[in-house]
Design a protein around this motif. Sequence first.
Motif, PDB file in Angstrom:
ATOM      1  N   GLY A   5     -11.891  32.265   7.887  1.00 54.24           N
ATOM      2  CA  GLY A   5     -12.941  31.650   7.091  1.00 54.24           C
ATOM      3  C   GLY A   5     -13.924  30.859   7.939  1.00 54.24           C
ATOM      4  N   LYS A   6     -15.123  30.715   7.400  1.00 48.42           N
ATOM      5  CA  LYS A   6     -16.158  29.926   8.062  1.00 48.42           C
ATOM      6  C   LYS A   6     -16.438  28.698   7.194  1.00 48.42           C
ATOM      7  N   ILE A   7     -16.932  27.656   7.798  1.00 53.20           N
ATOM      8  CA  ILE A   7     -17.253  26.446   7.046  1.00 53.20           C
ATOM      9  C   ILE A   7     -18.288  26.740   5.968  1.00 53.20           C
ATOM     10  N   SER A   8     -19.185  27.686   6.209  1.00 54.57           N
ATOM     11  CA  SER A   8     -20.215  28.012   5.221  1.00 54.57           C
ATOM     12  C   SER A   8     -19.625  28.650   3.959  1.00 54.57           C
ATOM     13  N   ASP A   9     -18.396  29.195   4.042  1.00 59.33           N
ATOM     14  CA  ASP A   9     -17.747  29.761   2.862  1.00 59.33           C
ATOM     15  C   ASP A   9     -17.459  28.691   1.807  1.00 59.33           C
ATOM     16  N   VAL A  10     -17.364  27.447   2.217  1.00 58.79           N
ATOM     17  CA  VAL A  10     -17.026  26.361   1.306  1.00 58.79           C
ATOM     18  C   VAL A  10     -18.192  26.011   0.381  1.00 58.79           C
TER      19      VAL A  10
ATOM     20  N   ASN B 164     -11.560  14.037  -5.344  1.00 58.39           N
ATOM     21  CA  ASN B 164     -10.330  14.832  -5.272  1.00 58.39           C
ATOM     22  C   ASN B 164     -10.626  16.315  -5.454  1.00 58.39           C
ATOM     23  N   GLU B 165     -11.523  16.654  -6.378  1.00 61.35           N
ATOM     24  CA  GLU B 165     -11.901  18.056  -6.575  1.00 61.35           C
ATOM     25  C   GLU B 165     -12.595  18.607  -5.336  1.00 61.35           C
ATOM     26  N   MET B 166     -13.470  17.801  -4.725  1.00 62.90           N
ATOM     27  CA  MET B 166     -14.143  18.231  -3.497  1.00 62.90           C
ATOM     28  C   MET B 166     -13.140  18.464  -2.369  1.00 62.90           C
ATOM     29  N   ASN B 167     -12.183  17.555  -2.222  1.00 59.97           N
ATOM     30  CA  ASN B 167     -11.164  17.709  -1.178  1.00 59.97           C
ATOM     31  C   ASN B 167     -10.347  18.974  -1.400  1.00 59.97           C
ATOM     32  N   ASP B 168     -10.038  19.270  -2.666  1.00 59.71           N
ATOM     33  CA  ASP B 168      -9.298  20.486  -2.991  1.00 59.71           C
ATOM     34  C   ASP B 168     -10.104  21.727  -2.619  1.00 59.71           C
ATOM     35  N   VAL B 169     -11.393  21.715  -2.925  1.00 55.72           N
ATOM     36  CA  VAL B 169     -12.271  22.838  -2.590  1.00 55.72           C
ATOM     37  C   VAL B 169     -12.349  23.029  -1.085  1.00 55.72           C
ATOM     38  N   ILE B 170     -12.485  21.938  -0.359  1.00 58.02           N
ATOM     39  CA  ILE B 170     -12.567  22.006   1.098  1.00 58.02           C
ATOM     40  C   ILE B 170     -11.281  22.565   1.679  1.00 58.02           C
ATOM     41  N   ALA B 171     -10.140  22.102   1.182  1.00 55.18           N
ATOM     42  CA  ALA B 171      -8.849  22.586   1.686  1.00 55.18           C
ATOM     43  C   ALA B 171      -8.691  24.077   1.423  1.00 55.18           C
ATOM     44  N   ARG B 172      -9.095  24.538   0.249  1.00 57.36           N
ATOM     45  CA  ARG B 172      -8.998  25.974  -0.060  1.00 57.36           C
ATOM     46  C   ARG B 172      -9.930  26.777   0.832  1.00 57.36           C
ATOM     47  N   GLY B 173     -11.106  26.266   1.096  1.00 54.00           N
ATOM     48  CA  GLY B 173     -12.063  26.982   1.939  1.00 54.00           C
ATOM     49  C   GLY B 173     -11.562  27.160   3.355  1.00 54.00           C
ATOM     50  N   TRP B 174     -10.969  26.114   3.914  1.00 55.23           N
ATOM     51  CA  TRP B 174     -10.456  26.201   5.280  1.00 55.23           C
ATOM     52  C   TRP B 174      -9.228  27.081   5.357  1.00 55.23           C
TER      53      TRP B 174
END
Length: 85
Positions: free
Chosen positions: A49-54, A70-80
């Motif tokens: 994955g790339k950071i831009s995928d997030v 918390n929702e943003m952190n969850d999204v970031i964790a899934r993206g990475w």
Amino acid sequence: MSAVVVTTKGQVTLRRDLLEQLGVRPGGKVTISKLPNGTIEIKAAQSTGKISDVFGFLKTKQKGKSLSINEMNDVIARGWSGKRR
């Protein structure tokens, strides 16, 4: 050491405890390398994955609604980790 059965299609199944040790979950991938001494090495595949995928994940379906921290952190964790919704 763990023995596995080879099917007629040339497939093998790894035991759950081995996959857990690698950190591989259902749908995950492993890489297999042939070593010069006739052995193989199995590793958990690295996320591509790339950071831009997030960035697309940060949009919500409901206009005007903001994501919580918390929702943003969850999204970031899934993206990475390479996971999608």
